[in-house]
Design an enzyme around this catalytic site. Structure first.
Site, mmCIF file in Angstrom:
data_model
loop_
_atom_site.group_PDB
_atom_site.id
_atom_site.type_symbol
_atom_site.label_atom_id
_atom_site.label_comp_id
_atom_site.label_asym_id
_atom_site.label_seq_id
_atom_site.Cartn_x
_atom_site.Cartn_y
_atom_site.Cartn_z
ATOM 1 N N GLY A 62 2.584 -5.559 7.683
ATOM 2 C CA GLY A 62 1.684 -4.482 8.077
ATOM 3 C C GLY A 62 0.750 -4.079 6.953
ATOM 4 C CG ASP A 63 1.920 -1.133 4.297
ATOM 5 O OD1 ASP A 63 2.892 -1.904 4.493
ATOM 6 O OD2 ASP A 63 2.053 0.039 3.894
ATOM 7 C CD GLU A 64 5.740 -6.150 2.641
ATOM 8 O OE1 GLU A 64 6.143 -7.014 1.839
ATOM 9 O OE2 GLU A 64 6.343 -5.839 3.680
ATOM 10 C CG LEU A 100 -1.920 -1.129 1.367
ATOM 11 C CD1 LEU A 100 -2.823 -0.893 2.574
ATOM 12 C CD2 LEU A 100 -2.764 -1.265 0.092
#
Lengths: 195, 355
Positions: free
Chosen positions: B256-258, B215
């Site tokens: 986390g945002d992967e 993201l």
């Protein structure tokens, strides 16, 4: 039904015959787990399944396995708990026999979900007693016989115990109390040292 | 001694005359005390506890004095028999002088100006029975002490068993967590599930694609609106990814945002690019979280199994990651398909803005 009896059978088989035998019983009975939790509830039919599997694995009749189980419940020194709780029933073996009728209520005091069958004791005089109870599964009366035998030893009493032909589906056990003070018996202190 | 053994009951006193042995059987922890405080009688069980208390016998002139052996702790100020009389019928807290036992007590007047007092252990009964080696025979047949001791022991046995059950359940829970395949925040698959899925894909010998999505600007969401908002955004992204992929695809949150998407049976770069482009377009739309609109985006690097003679999970993951790095490097919102050029570090081959 609480897993207490199933777990007792499991512990007995493991201790007496080894974990490998228990694992084979688990497979044969097709249990979806390999150990019973004493305080969780299980389908009552599971008890029958496990007993059947144990009979096949050990090549022994259910009567002898269940009687051994009953004896082990109170005579095994690691597990003094049940023996002590039963000894609260009376000072002598005769008192203890009379306290059997209270047993289901005492059990319910301990665990409200623990339903033991109603036990009726008939004192026929001359040291002869008859115990009647509706067994929750086939052969349950033999557990009581094993337990009574071990408790008689505990009190130091000499008794003859026999399973009589069942009447109206009830197990009928005859008890002949020959000598209340045959041997020293085991000591029983009312209060246990806090550990 | 008249005072000790009065022969006439108090006038107007109607009561029960009992032999001492009978009183002892009924109340084995009783005390009979004269008006002056001398102990006239003591129950067998209480005598056992008091031990050294001297009893009045035919040969002894008098019994010991109540207040020499006992003290009344509550109510305060009870130091003489007249005080005890004032508290007739009320609960007393009595202790053995010099320690060793405490009792609750109840005293009533007898016909001769003395008092009959009954003592019991109260809540400390288990310790007292242990300390004084009392047996069933030390309690009246109607006494519930033995039942109380039974309950104490039953309670301990059940509590021990419950504690063991809790430990086993705790163990089972952490084991289950270890074996879990789901990311608890988003409901997507987790790293472990991805590894299992990849191993299966490699074994199946079917072509497959691997997309690595990161993201953009997610950190700003967390920094400006807090982690709760960040978590909500991740949940929205998870729904969006599930919507943009096929049911047989495996969408995993791996950091986390992967995110990594494993797409079995899919190896056509142009179709893959179309899917990736659609995802990035969807991510570029503002996401509303409570009162705010969060603007994020995404970059995707992807690779396909047909690139490799023998596809290996770790190599493909690394290559997808390299492609993602290239995509980020080329500016946000890009899709990069892995190629050998990338592996050799020859810059990016971004396909230009995806939208």
């Amino acid at each position: 039904m609480l897993g207490l009896i199933n777990r007792a059978l499991e512990d007995f088989l493991k201790r007496r015959h080894g974990s490998a035998v228990w694992q084979r019983v688990v497979l044969r009975a097709q249990l979806p787990f390999d150990s019973f939790e004493p305080l969780l509830s299980y389908d009552p039919a599971l008890t029958e399944t496990v007993i059947r599997a144990a009979c096949v694995e050990l090549g022994r009749p259910r009567e002898s396995i269940l009687e051994d189980l009953g004896t082990t419940l109170v005579s095994h020194h690691d597990r003094d708990g049940l023996r002590r709780l039963l000894r609260f029933g009376g000072v002598t073996f005769r008192d203890f026999l009379h306290s059997l009728e209270e047993l289901p209520n005492r059990a319910r005091l301990a665990l409200p979900d623990l339903h033991l069958p109603t036990i009726v004791l008939e004192d026929r005089g001359g040291g002869q007693f008859t115990i009647r109870a509706l067994p929750p599964f086939a052969g349950a009366g033999f557990i009581l016989i094993g337990l009574l035998r071990a408790m008689a030893d505990d009190y130091g009493a000499l008794v003859l115990l026999d399973m009589m032909p069942s009447e109206r589906e009830e197990d009928v056990i005859s008890v002949l109390l020959l000598d209340e003070a045959h041997s020293e018996g085991r000591k029983f202190d009312l209060a246990l040292r806090a550990s | 001694m008249d005072e000790l053994w009065p022969s006439k009951p108090t006038e107007g006193f109607a009561g029960v005359a009992l032999p001492v042995a009978g009183l002892d059987r009924l109340i084995p922890m009783h005390l009979h005390v004269s008006a002056s405080g001398q102990i006239l009688g003591i129950g067998a069980t209480l005598a056992k506890i008091v031990g050294g208390a001297r009893m009045p016998t035919a040969s002894s002139e008098s019994g010991q004095h109540f207040f020499d052996l006992f003290e009344v702790r509550r109510p305060s100020g009870v130091t003489e028999m007249v005080h005890v009389r004032c508290h007739e019928g009320k609960r007393l807290h009595v202790a053995l002088r010099g320690g060793g036992a405490e009792f609750r007590g109840l005293a009533v007047a007898d016909a001769f100006g003395g008092m009959v007092m009954n003592l019991s252990f109260g809540i400390g009964v288990a310790d007292a029975v242990q300390a004084h080696a009392l047996t069933d025979a030390d309690f009246a047949a109607t006494d519930l002490t033995v039942e109380l001791l039974y309950l104490v022991e039953v309670k301990r046995a059940v509590m021990d068993e419950l504690q063991r059950l809790n430990l086993r359940l705790q163990g089972a829970k952490s084991k289950a967590e270890e074996q879990a395949l789901t990311d608890t925040l988003t409901g997507l698959r987790n790293r472990r599930a991805l590894d299992l899925g990849l191993a299966q894909a490699v074994l199946s010998a079917q072509p497959f694609a691997l997309m690595h999505l990161d993201l953009d600007r997610f950190k700003q969401v967390n920094d400006s609106w807090g982690h709760a908002a960040g978590d909500k955004v991740l949940q929205v992204v998870a729904r969006l990814l599930s919507g943009e992929t096929r049911s047989g695809d495996l969408v995993a949150r791996v950091g986390g945002d992967e995110f990594v998407i494993l797409m079995p049976g899919m190896a056509d770069p142009s179709r893959l690019r179309a899917v990736a482009t659609r995802i990035i377009a969807a991510l570029a739309r503002p996401i509303s979280v409570e009162a705010t609109m969060c603007q994020i985006g995404g970059s995707i690097g992807l690779t396909v199994s047909t690139h490799y003679e023998t596809p290996a999970p770790e190599v493909m993951l690394r290559d997808a990651d390299l492609a993602l790095y290239a995509a980020k490097h080329a500016g946000r919102g890009q899709v990069v398909v892995f190629s050998k050029d990338l592996a050799m570090g020859e810059g990016t081959s971004a396909d230009g803005p995806a939208f």
